[in-house]
Design a protein around this motif. Sequence first.
Motif, PDB file in Angstrom:
ATOM      1  N   GLN A 168     -25.004 -18.402 -39.658  1.00  0.00           N
ATOM      2  CA  GLN A 168     -23.598 -18.601 -39.294  1.00  0.00           C
ATOM      3  C   GLN A 168     -22.967 -17.319 -38.754  1.00  0.00           C
ATOM      4  N   ARG A 169     -23.319 -16.187 -39.344  1.00  0.00           N
ATOM      5  CA  ARG A 169     -22.780 -14.910 -38.861  1.00  0.00           C
ATOM      6  C   ARG A 169     -23.299 -14.596 -37.456  1.00  0.00           C
ATOM      7  N   VAL A 170     -24.601 -14.722 -37.267  1.00  0.00           N
ATOM      8  CA  VAL A 170     -25.202 -14.379 -35.976  1.00  0.00           C
ATOM      9  C   VAL A 170     -24.746 -15.331 -34.882  1.00  0.00           C
ATOM     10  N   ASN A 171     -24.549 -16.599 -35.244  1.00  0.00           N
ATOM     11  CA  ASN A 171     -24.170 -17.574 -34.219  1.00  0.00           C
ATOM     12  C   ASN A 171     -22.741 -17.380 -33.716  1.00  0.00           C
ATOM     13  N   LYS A 172     -21.961 -16.557 -34.409  1.00  0.00           N
ATOM     14  CA  LYS A 172     -20.642 -16.211 -33.885  1.00  0.00           C
ATOM     15  C   LYS A 172     -20.790 -15.426 -32.589  1.00  0.00           C
ATOM     16  N   LEU A 174     -23.867 -15.644 -30.685  1.00  0.00           N
ATOM     17  CA  LEU A 174     -24.693 -16.426 -29.756  1.00  0.00           C
ATOM     18  C   LEU A 174     -23.986 -17.682 -29.258  1.00  0.00           C
ATOM     19  N   LYS A 175     -23.152 -18.268 -30.114  1.00  0.00           N
ATOM     20  CA  LYS A 175     -22.376 -19.459 -29.745  1.00  0.00           C
ATOM     21  C   LYS A 175     -23.249 -20.642 -29.312  1.00  0.00           C
ATOM     22  N   ILE A 176     -24.338 -20.871 -30.027  1.00  0.00           N
ATOM     23  CA  ILE A 176     -25.176 -22.045 -29.801  1.00  0.00           C
ATOM     24  C   ILE A 176     -24.448 -23.274 -30.344  1.00  0.00           C
ATOM     25  N   PRO A 177     -24.437 -24.391 -29.606  1.00  0.00           N
ATOM     26  CA  PRO A 177     -23.748 -25.602 -30.082  1.00  0.00           C
ATOM     27  C   PRO A 177     -24.157 -25.960 -31.507  1.00  0.00           C
ATOM     28  N   SER A 178     -23.174 -26.295 -32.331  1.00  0.00           N
ATOM     29  CA  SER A 178     -23.454 -26.561 -33.744  1.00  0.00           C
ATOM     30  C   SER A 178     -22.694 -27.781 -34.227  1.00  0.00           C
ATOM     31  N   ARG A 179     -23.089 -28.234 -35.418  1.00  0.00           N
ATOM     32  CA  ARG A 179     -22.363 -29.312 -36.086  1.00  0.00           C
ATOM     33  C   ARG A 179     -22.656 -29.223 -37.584  1.00  0.00           C
ATOM     34  N   GLU A 180     -22.060 -30.082 -38.352  1.00  0.00           N
ATOM     35  CA  GLU A 180     -22.224 -30.015 -39.799  1.00  0.00           C
ATOM     36  C   GLU A 180     -23.507 -30.708 -40.247  1.00  0.00           C
ATOM     37  N   PHE A 181     -24.224 -30.046 -41.165  1.00  0.00           N
ATOM     38  CA  PHE A 181     -25.411 -30.606 -41.809  1.00  0.00           C
ATOM     39  C   PHE A 181     -25.270 -30.393 -43.314  1.00  0.00           C
ATOM     40  N   LYS A 182     -25.905 -31.253 -44.081  1.00  0.00           N
ATOM     41  CA  LYS A 182     -25.884 -31.078 -45.529  1.00  0.00           C
ATOM     42  C   LYS A 182     -27.075 -30.209 -45.943  1.00  0.00           C
ATOM     43  N   VAL A 183     -26.778 -29.082 -46.558  1.00  0.00           N
ATOM     44  CA  VAL A 183     -27.799 -28.151 -47.035  1.00  0.00           C
ATOM     45  C   VAL A 183     -27.535 -27.857 -48.505  1.00  0.00           C
ATOM     46  N   GLU A 184     -28.497 -28.157 -49.351  1.00  0.00           N
ATOM     47  CA  GLU A 184     -28.335 -27.933 -50.795  1.00  0.00           C
ATOM     48  C   GLU A 184     -27.074 -28.617 -51.316  1.00  0.00           C
ATOM     49  N   GLY A 185     -26.806 -29.813 -50.789  1.00  0.00           N
ATOM     50  CA  GLY A 185     -25.677 -30.598 -51.269  1.00  0.00           C
ATOM     51  C   GLY A 185     -24.331 -30.229 -50.690  1.00  0.00           C
ATOM     52  N   GLU A 189     -21.824 -25.742 -41.243  1.00  0.00           N
ATOM     53  CA  GLU A 189     -21.806 -25.739 -39.782  1.00  0.00           C
ATOM     54  C   GLU A 189     -22.970 -24.877 -39.297  1.00  0.00           C
ATOM     55  N   LEU A 190     -23.919 -25.507 -38.567  1.00  0.00           N
ATOM     56  CA  LEU A 190     -25.130 -24.808 -38.154  1.00  0.00           C
ATOM     57  C   LEU A 190     -25.515 -25.177 -36.722  1.00  0.00           C
ATOM     58  N   PRO A 191     -26.218 -24.282 -36.021  1.00  0.00           N
ATOM     59  CA  PRO A 191     -26.724 -24.604 -34.688  1.00  0.00           C
ATOM     60  C   PRO A 191     -27.655 -25.814 -34.754  1.00  0.00           C
ATOM     61  N   VAL A 192     -27.745 -26.541 -33.637  1.00  0.00           N
ATOM     62  CA  VAL A 192     -28.571 -27.747 -33.580  1.00  0.00           C
ATOM     63  C   VAL A 192     -29.820 -27.473 -32.755  1.00  0.00           C
TER      64      VAL A 192
END
Length: 475
Positions: A168-172, A174-185, A189-192
């Motif tokens: 999440q820090r690095v993608n600020k 890179l700005k790769i398109p992202s959306r919400e995913f469930k991780v560890e419950g 917001e993560l790149p796709v």
Amino acid sequence: MAKIKSPATISTEFDIDPEDLFRLGIIDTQLASDTNLFIDPLLLEGSAHPEINTGAATAYEQRFELIIKLLRVSEVKGDLPWRKVEKLFKFSEISWTCLGYSSSVRGAGFGKELTTHALDTAAQIVRLGITDIDFFMGLSLFEEGIGADRISDMTTNIIIKDLVRLTQRVNKDLKIPSREFKVEGELQELPVNPYTDSPLIFVPTDIVRDLPIATDWSDISRAVKENEELRERVSGKIGQIWSTMTKKDKANIKNAALSSKESFEQLLEMLREVPLEPYDFTRDENGESFWVKLTKIGFEYPVKFKNSTAPATAEEAVAFVEEMILQFQDLIENKGIWKELWSDDKKPRREKAAQRLFFTMAYSYCKANNLDITPEADAGNGPVDFKFSSGFNNRVLVEIKLSTNSLLHGYQKQLEIYKTAEDTDHGIYLVIDVGGLGQKYAEVQRARREAIERGEKTSKIFLIDGNRKASASKR
């Protein structure tokens, strides 16, 4: 083995300068298949990224400190502390990092049987009085089934939240398109990854190796041989076994290590002597990243093929593949691409690097001419390097060998077995000379002539000069 449909990486897919990723300390991983590198937990503490050297290193340490604590109080297998350990030692497949051995992007994980064996051994080690969490890495030295991919998956499971924060820090930037995913419950917001429609998790360059330290005997054996003081300290059965260690000796090293607390501590001592060095992306001996900058090679060096339509017959498919090989030969011998066969220390990269170099060139030509290319096609008798096909009947296999390897067996046995498995008569044996050729090529040519004289169908042989060349001013 899954088909690799694209050589896309983070940089090529999202139009990012590979140097920007390198500057950020992030691996330019493949998106449609795995990059053959593995997270080594022994490298976490030394990472330059705060999410890793603090968060991930602490998470890893706390997980195994708790497991050791529970194993110490467990009185019988299956009691409450043991069941809690089983939950803590449950490591599923995580493919979001795109690391591993597979030609797809699936992980390995720990199955029930493997988990049971690992915990039985861990319990024995704890009963010896060992409380050092690094012993869990040592398990891979003598437990069948615990290899590089599972060590990496185990670590990824434990530090996934920290990898998410880093991503999440690095993608600020890179700005790769992202959306919400469930991780560890939790929703994150993560790149796709467009090839899997799953999260894309970035991995730092400074926590990976081509093999984790504790899965490679050669590293440990080398460290012991080069350290006279350590050789004097390491004695007894475990030292004797280690001096002639092979992968077949897992049972012996396990028995020796578990014979006493002192023996196991010697094992850990040897483990720590291995230099904690991540994979060298600049040298890139294995060819994991060099080819990224060459993915457009086919477009930069266009070639007009005799037939611009998809091959309609096997003969046309063979002719097309031969044209591609001749273009590859021209790129290597006359356009300076030979440099990509060599690492910075003037040693030839491994055979896989040459295969990937050929793939980057062939992929663009195949895409433009409607021909399917399948790297490492596996029909049950092991993988041939490449299968080119247009329809069911028009199949051509290509096997690539460096001159530093044995050539005759590959031509007479391997390629013919692959041809039978893939139900085709058409194969091409591509030899790349990077030194040590000697009489090997002559032997292969003689074998082909003798087969022709016997009336057998044979595969054509191509030889490309990939040796280092002096600059034009010095020739």
